[in-house]
Every structure is written in structure tokens, then in C-alpha cells.
Scaffold this motif. Structure first.
Motif, mmCIF file in Angstrom:
data_model
loop_
_atom_site.group_PDB
_atom_site.id
_atom_site.type_symbol
_atom_site.label_atom_id
_atom_site.label_comp_id
_atom_site.label_asym_id
_atom_site.label_seq_id
_atom_site.Cartn_x
_atom_site.Cartn_y
_atom_site.Cartn_z
ATOM 1 N N LYS A 234 0.802 -1.223 0.000
ATOM 2 C CA LYS A 234 0.000 0.000 0.000
ATOM 3 C C LYS A 234 0.835 1.275 0.000
ATOM 4 O O LYS A 234 0.644 2.159 -0.835
ATOM 5 N N MET A 235 1.772 1.371 0.924
ATOM 6 C CA MET A 235 2.549 2.605 1.032
ATOM 7 C C MET A 235 3.393 2.830 -0.216
ATOM 8 O O MET A 235 3.543 3.959 -0.690
ATOM 9 N N TRP A 238 1.165 4.037 -3.224
ATOM 10 C CA TRP A 238 0.682 5.399 -3.044
ATOM 11 C C TRP A 238 1.819 6.410 -3.175
ATOM 12 O O TRP A 238 1.620 7.513 -3.704
ATOM 13 N N SER A 241 2.402 6.758 -6.886
ATOM 14 C CA SER A 241 1.297 7.489 -7.519
ATOM 15 C C SER A 241 1.353 8.973 -7.195
ATOM 16 O O SER A 241 1.129 9.825 -8.061
ATOM 17 N N LEU A 242 1.666 9.290 -5.936
ATOM 18 C CA LEU A 242 1.770 10.686 -5.531
ATOM 19 C C LEU A 242 2.836 11.409 -6.337
ATOM 20 O O LEU A 242 2.617 12.521 -6.841
ATOM 21 N N TRP A 299 5.202 9.708 6.301
ATOM 22 C CA TRP A 299 4.124 9.900 5.325
ATOM 23 C C TRP A 299 3.481 11.277 5.481
ATOM 24 O O TRP A 299 3.184 11.944 4.497
ATOM 25 N N ARG A 343 10.789 9.095 0.034
ATOM 26 C CA ARG A 343 10.423 8.059 -0.931
ATOM 27 C C ARG A 343 11.543 7.036 -1.108
ATOM 28 O O ARG A 343 11.297 5.840 -1.184
ATOM 29 N N THR A 405 -4.486 12.500 -2.033
ATOM 30 C CA THR A 405 -3.691 11.428 -1.428
ATOM 31 C C THR A 405 -3.883 11.404 0.086
ATOM 32 O O THR A 405 -3.985 10.327 0.701
ATOM 33 N N LYS A 408 -7.066 9.677 1.019
ATOM 34 C CA LYS A 408 -7.058 8.233 0.788
ATOM 35 C C LYS A 408 -6.103 7.486 1.713
ATOM 36 O O LYS A 408 -6.214 6.251 1.852
ATOM 37 N N THR A 409 -5.159 8.205 2.333
ATOM 38 C CA THR A 409 -4.107 7.507 3.101
ATOM 39 C C THR A 409 -3.933 8.090 4.500
ATOM 40 O O THR A 409 -2.819 8.071 5.036
ATOM 41 N N VAL A 428 -4.154 -2.663 -1.829
ATOM 42 C CA VAL A 428 -4.533 -1.247 -1.939
ATOM 43 C C VAL A 428 -6.022 -1.110 -1.820
ATOM 44 O O VAL A 428 -6.748 -1.873 -2.431
#
Length: 428
Positions: A234-235, A238, A241-242, A299, A343, A405, A408-409, A428
Motif C-alpha cells: 500500500k505505502m 501510493w 502514484s503521488l 508519510w 520516498r 492522497t 485516501k491515506t 490497496v
């Protein structure tokens, strides 16, 4: 130290821990000189093509020519990186980049007398070749870096790696603009060839690192395995995508030649200063992060950094003063550097050793080429909306992406670095 120890000894983190490994220092040298050459090349090509064509769309096509092959070959490059000896693979990659740089040098020679449209087409072709090399370079270096420092030093090595990269992105644009301004494009490409040569020499200082991955199935199954791992984490997905969408809309750096030439009337030297200002902000921030880590709540800090990145883009797009523009570009680089460190650390921690090349390839498809695709988007937006509205639009969309984002997170914003290190794959 034990709980009953009356005089506990507190050991401070060593900010130079990763640098104490000789092979990691050679790795930094390779990255530094290659990035220096790459950044010089970006300034010289961008200014030259815009000077020849005066077309924002053709300027944006430079990024697209590099992104298409980099994305197209990325998964195969990750597969090759996982199953290949890393030192030998990097030598082959850098030899290809060196040859492309030499051809750029020859092509711009005054003795050839090429037509302008031919020069532009050849430039696109050589940039395309460098994009192919990039498709292998990213997975190879990602895999190698995990082998030359211990796992507990990944955050420290990521900070120094990014700091070295950002330092080169300060010097490179300024040097490219300055050399081009004083001695012309051919001299600039001659300097680039020298820098790529030094980077290639650094690779010979690496030890041989044989693959820990022996394919037991066909290539398509291996690639599918890497893709499935990313999209089950998941992390990781995302984070990718971010970056993809924020940089896609925030790739206004491609329009800096237009600001330098049409807004501030400073030519290639002004372009180098603007490119260097963002990198200076990144280096200053990254050096600070060797002491003050952003990984307490990574995050949450990542989302804050991306929001600040978007705001700084809007501000520099609206600015009419050159020095104020440099300040906002400095802030843009500062915010971007925080997100890069976070990241990179997340990627290193969550990726198994035997899958690093393939995961890095998927990452390259999301992140590695988002800058170039973003440059094309910026060029197209400038063509349709004009310069300033295109930059403001890009910054606004970056902020919107950060907001979506976060919605969603939200559960990830509470995690510490230790929590991430223990993270298991989740759908996800």
C-alpha cells in the motif's frame, strides 16, 4: 545499555556513517559526475532547441523523447538488473551514454554546417538513446546501492546519495549555461563528454556484485511478480502514484528557458541560475536532514512537502522579479528534496533484495520518467494556455493531488519509520 544502568551512554547517530564505506564513496562519485553531465546537457539542449525553434511544444518534446524509451524498456531493464552482475551492467550502460554524448559533440561542430531542422531531429534521436540507457540505469543503481551499505544505514545513505545528486544539479545547470554563454554549445558538449568519462572510471572501483536472483521461470512471469509486489504494498504504490501525478503537473522546470529568454531576457546564463537555485535549495535542505531527519512521521511529512512544492511553483510562476523567482525556485527544491529522501528510504526498506531491479523498474515507470512526461505536459499547457497560466495550473494540480492522497491515506500519516520497516504487504 540496560534499564538498570545508572549511567547510560547515549550514542548520537553518525551523520557520516554511509561515507565510511569506500565503495559507497565511489558510488557517489559515479552519480555526481553523471548527474553533473546530465544537468549540463539538459540546459544546453533545452536552450538550444528553443533558440532554434521558438516553440514551447518542441521544447516539451525533448522530455517526451527521453520518457518514451525509459518507460518502454523499464520493466525489461529491471529484469536484467536483477539477474545481472551490477558492475558489468553499469559499464555497458555508461559506455552507451558516452557514445551518445560524443555524437552530440560531433553534431554541433561548426565544420558540419547542418540545417537547423536536422539538428533538432538528431537531438531528439540522441535523447531517445539516452532514455534507453536510463531504463537500465535506474534499476541497476537501485540494486547496487542496497549491496554496498548495511540496511540500518539506508536512510543515511539515501540522504547522502540525494545530496550528492542535488549538489550536481546546482553546479550542472549553472556550468552548462555559463560554458554555453562563453564558448558555445560545442565546448559545452566537450565538457559533458569529460564528465561522463570520469563517471565511467568510477564504476571500475566497484567490486563485482553477482546476482542473488536466478530466474526459474520465463521473463513474463518474473516481471509479473515484480508488478504484483508493488501493487500489493500500500505505502509503496501510493508513494509512486503521488510522485507520478504531482511531478506530471508540476514539471514546469521545462519552461524555464522561456522565462530566461522571454520574461527576464537573461539568456542561457539566467537559465542556469534558475535551474541551480532549485538545486541549491535541495542541497541545503538535504544537508540539514543528515542531522534533522524527516522520518519521524514520514508519510505526513511527505504530503506536507508535496503541498509546499506545489505552492512554490505557483509563486515562481506569478513572480515578475528575477531574484524573487530564484527564491521561490530555492523553496521548490527544498520541498522536493524532503519528498525524495522519504520516498527513497521507503522504497529501500520495503523491497526484498531479490526483487530490487524489478521493483525499481516499476518505480521508474511511475517516478523516473514523470519528470520528462511532466515537461511535455508543461510545454503543451504553455502552448494552449500561455506561459504563466500553465505554471499556475501545474502548481494548483500538484496541491490537489496531495490533498486527494491525504484523504485516501490518512491512516499512514501516523506511522513512524519503525512501523514502516515492519510493514507487511497489504492490498490497496
Amino acid at each position: 545499555m540496560t534499564d538498570s544502568d545508572p549511567n547510560p551512554v547515549i550514542v548520537k547517530p553518525d551523520p557520516f556513517a554511509a561515507l565510511r564505506y569506500k565503495e559507497f564513496r565511489s558510488f557517489l562519485g559515479m552519480r555526481f559526475f553523471f548527474t553533473l553531465a546530465y544537468q549540463m546537457q539538459a540546459v544546453v539542449i533545452g536552450y538550444h532547441i528553443y533558440d532554434l525553434t521558438h516553440d514551447a511544444l518542441k521544447l516539451g518534446l525533448v522530455g517526451l523523447c527521453e520518457a518514451i524509451p525509459a518507460i518502454g524498456i523499464a520493466l525489461y531493464g529491471g529484469y536484467i538488473a536483477d539477474k545481472s552482475e551490477k558492475r558489468g551492467l553499469l559499464i555497458k550502460i555508461f559506455t552507451g551514454v558516452w557514445l551518445a554524448s560524443v555524437l552530440m559533440l560531433i553534431m554541433t561542430s561548426k565544420y558540419l554546417h547542418l540545417k537547423e531542422d536536422i539538428i533538432v531531429l538528431i537531438m531528439y534521436g540522441l535523447v531517445f538513446c539516452i532514455g534507453i540507457a536510463r531504463g537500465f540505469f535506474g534499476p541497476a543503481t537501485f540494486s547496487l546501492m542496497a549491496k554496498i551499505v548495511p540496511k540500518e544505514l539506508y536512510p543515511n545513505s539515501a540522504t547522502w546519495n540525494s545530496s550528492s545528486w542535488q549538489l550536481a544539479t546546482i553546479i550542472g545547470p549553472v556550468a552548462g549555461g555559463f560554458v554555453n554563454y562563453l564558448w558555445g554549445i560545442t565546448a559545452a558538449y566537450g565538457f559533458i563528454v569529460v564528465l561522463v568519462s570520469i563517471s565511467l572510471i568510477c564504476i571500475f572501483n566497484f567490486k563485482k556484485h553477482p546476482s542473488t536472483y536466478v530466474p526459474k521461470e520465463n521473463i513474463f512471469h518474473s516481471l509479473k511478480e515484480g508488478i504484483q509486489f508493488v501493487f500489493k504494498t500500500k505505502m509503496m504504490v501510493w508513494a509512486m502514484s503521488l510522485d507520478l501525478f504531482s511531478v506530471f503537473f508540476g514539471g514546469a522546470v521545462a519552461l524555464l528557458p522561456m522565462f530566461a529568454k522571454d520574461v527576464f531576457h537573461l539568456g542561457s546564463y539566467g537559465l542556469g541560475m534558475m535551474r541551480g537555485a532549485a538545486s541549491l535549495g535541495a542541497v541545503v535542505t538535504m544537508l540539514a536532514m543528515t542531522r534533522f531527519s524527516p522520518m519521524g512521521r514520514p508519510w505526513r511529512n511527505l504530503l506536507i512537502a508535496v503541498t509546499g512544492f506545489g505552492l512554490s511553483i505557483i509563486c515562481y510562476g506569478l513572480s515578475k522579479n528575477f531574484y524573487l523567482t530564484l527564491f521561490f525556485l530555492f523553496l521548490e527544491g527544498s520541498f522536493d528534496s524532503v519528498s525524495v529522501i522519504i520516498r527513497q528510504t521507503i522504497m529501500q526498506l520495503l523491497t526484498p533484495d531479490e526483487m530490487r531491479g524489478r521493483v525499481s523498474a516499476v518505480n521508474s515507470m511511475f517516478i523516473g520518467s514523470s519528470n520528462e512526461i511532466g515537461e511535455f505536459e508543461s510545454g503543451l499547457s504553455a502552448k494552449l494556455l500561455t506561459l504563466v497560466p500553465a505554471v499556475v495550473f501545474g502548481g494548483s494540480m500538484t496541491i490537489a493531488i496531495a490533498g486527494i492522497t491525504w484523504l485516501k491515506t490518512r491512516s499512514l500519516t501516523k506511522l513512524s519509520l519503525q512501523d514502516i520497516n515492519e510493514q507487511t504487504t497489504k492490498p490497496v
